[in-house]
Design an enzyme around this catalytic site. Structure first.
Site, PDB file in Angstrom:
ATOM      1  N   SER A   1       0.828  -1.209   0.000  1.00  0.00           N
ATOM      2  CA  SER A   1       0.000   0.000   0.000  1.00  0.00           C
ATOM      3  C   SER A   1       0.866   1.264   0.000  1.00  0.00           C
ATOM      4  O   SER A   1       1.669   1.464  -0.905  1.00  0.00           O
ATOM      5  CB  SER A   1      -0.939  -0.053   1.210  1.00  0.00           C
ATOM      6  OG  SER A   1      -1.942   0.928   1.127  1.00  0.00           O
TER       7      SER A   1
ATOM      8  N   HIS B   1      -2.807  -1.176  -4.749  1.00  0.00           N
ATOM      9  CA  HIS B   1      -4.268  -1.085  -4.852  1.00  0.00           C
ATOM     10  C   HIS B   1      -4.695   0.373  -4.713  1.00  0.00           C
ATOM     11  O   HIS B   1      -3.916   1.212  -4.244  1.00  0.00           O
ATOM     12  CB  HIS B   1      -4.948  -1.945  -3.778  1.00  0.00           C
ATOM     13  CG  HIS B   1      -4.635  -1.510  -2.369  1.00  0.00           C
ATOM     14  ND1 HIS B   1      -5.212  -0.413  -1.780  1.00  0.00           N
ATOM     15  CD2 HIS B   1      -3.778  -2.024  -1.446  1.00  0.00           C
ATOM     16  CE1 HIS B   1      -4.760  -0.273  -0.556  1.00  0.00           C
ATOM     17  NE2 HIS B   1      -3.874  -1.235  -0.338  1.00  0.00           N
TER      18      HIS B   1
END
Length: 245
Positions: A121, A144
């Protein structure tokens, strides 16, 4: 007493003894560290990156208000010639992560990052913020879209804000690595890999193949590369120092 010694300046006074191994383990999670002086500072980014909101006490966190002064000290301390960043993080607060990444990228001293376990992340921008990056063979990185927690007002302004935040992350990663914007967005918006989310998890050599990370390696390779960069930095400084003298 077990934790006190007699002061040589004042024989009658008792001064605290150095912390024992047990105390170090309890308070710092480590035994007595090696005392040899080093010109390399090691910064660890572990657990969840904590930003403006305090996380529950059982969470393992990296607090950005602790990291930023360390980076300032690295820049100011003439004894420190290079920075090694070791990451094993699940991600966390986007603005805090970007703040750390921007500070690392702006350091004037050589920097090398090493992803061990995971650099997921918002850990991705921190990993690529260094001058050169490594990832262990078995380490992974999850790419993501940004998520929001808490109450979200379902109006166009909320989605526009989210899109601007995502653009900041994307632009930083693309500017500080060799991955193309098209490939990064493709990995970020992949719908066929994660059962409950969209995105992609890349492991070791895949991260290098995509251009996200520079090389596969461990601590030895990272330290060797940082030493080479420090030597190169010294050679660049030497002519200027001679002129000043």
């Amino acid at each position: 007493m077990a934790n006190e010694t007699e002061s040589p300046q004042n024989p009658g006074a008792q001064t605290p003894a150095p912390p024992s191994v047990a105390q170090n383990v309890e308070s710092l999670g480590q035994t007595n560290p090696v005392q040899a002086a080093s010109n390399v500072y090691c910064l660890t980014i572990i657990g969840q990156i904590e930003g403006h909101m305090a996380l529950p006490p059982q969470n393992k966190t990296t607090k950005y208000e602790h990291v930023i002064p360390q980076l300032v000290a690295v820049e100011q301390n003439d004894q420190v010639e290079g920075l090694l960043i070791v990451l094993n993080t699940v991600g966390g607060d986007v603005e805090a992560g970007l703040a750390i990444a921007e500070m690392v990228a702006s350091l004037s001293k050589p920097t090398v990052s090493l992803v061990l376990g995971g650099g997921h992340s918002i850990g991705v921008p921190i990993a690529v913020s260094a001058d050169y990056s490594f990832i262990a063979e078995t380490a992974s990185m999850t790419i993501h879209p940004i998520r929001l927690t808490g109450m979200v007002i379902g109006v166009p302004q909320s989605f526009e804000y989210l899109e601007r935040m995502q653009e900041r992350v994307t632009r930083f990663v693309v500017d500080h690595s060799n991955i193309s914007e098209e490939k990064f967005r493709e990995l970020m918006l992949n719908t066929g890999e994660m059962a409950r989310d969209i995105g992609t998890t890349v492991v070791g050599r895949d991260a290098v193949r995509y251009g996200l990370i520079d090389d596969v390696g461990g601590l030895g390779e990272a330290m060797k590369k940082l030493s080479e960069m420090i030597d190169h930095s010294r050679k660049k400084r030497a002519p200027a120092e001679r002129v000043v003298q």
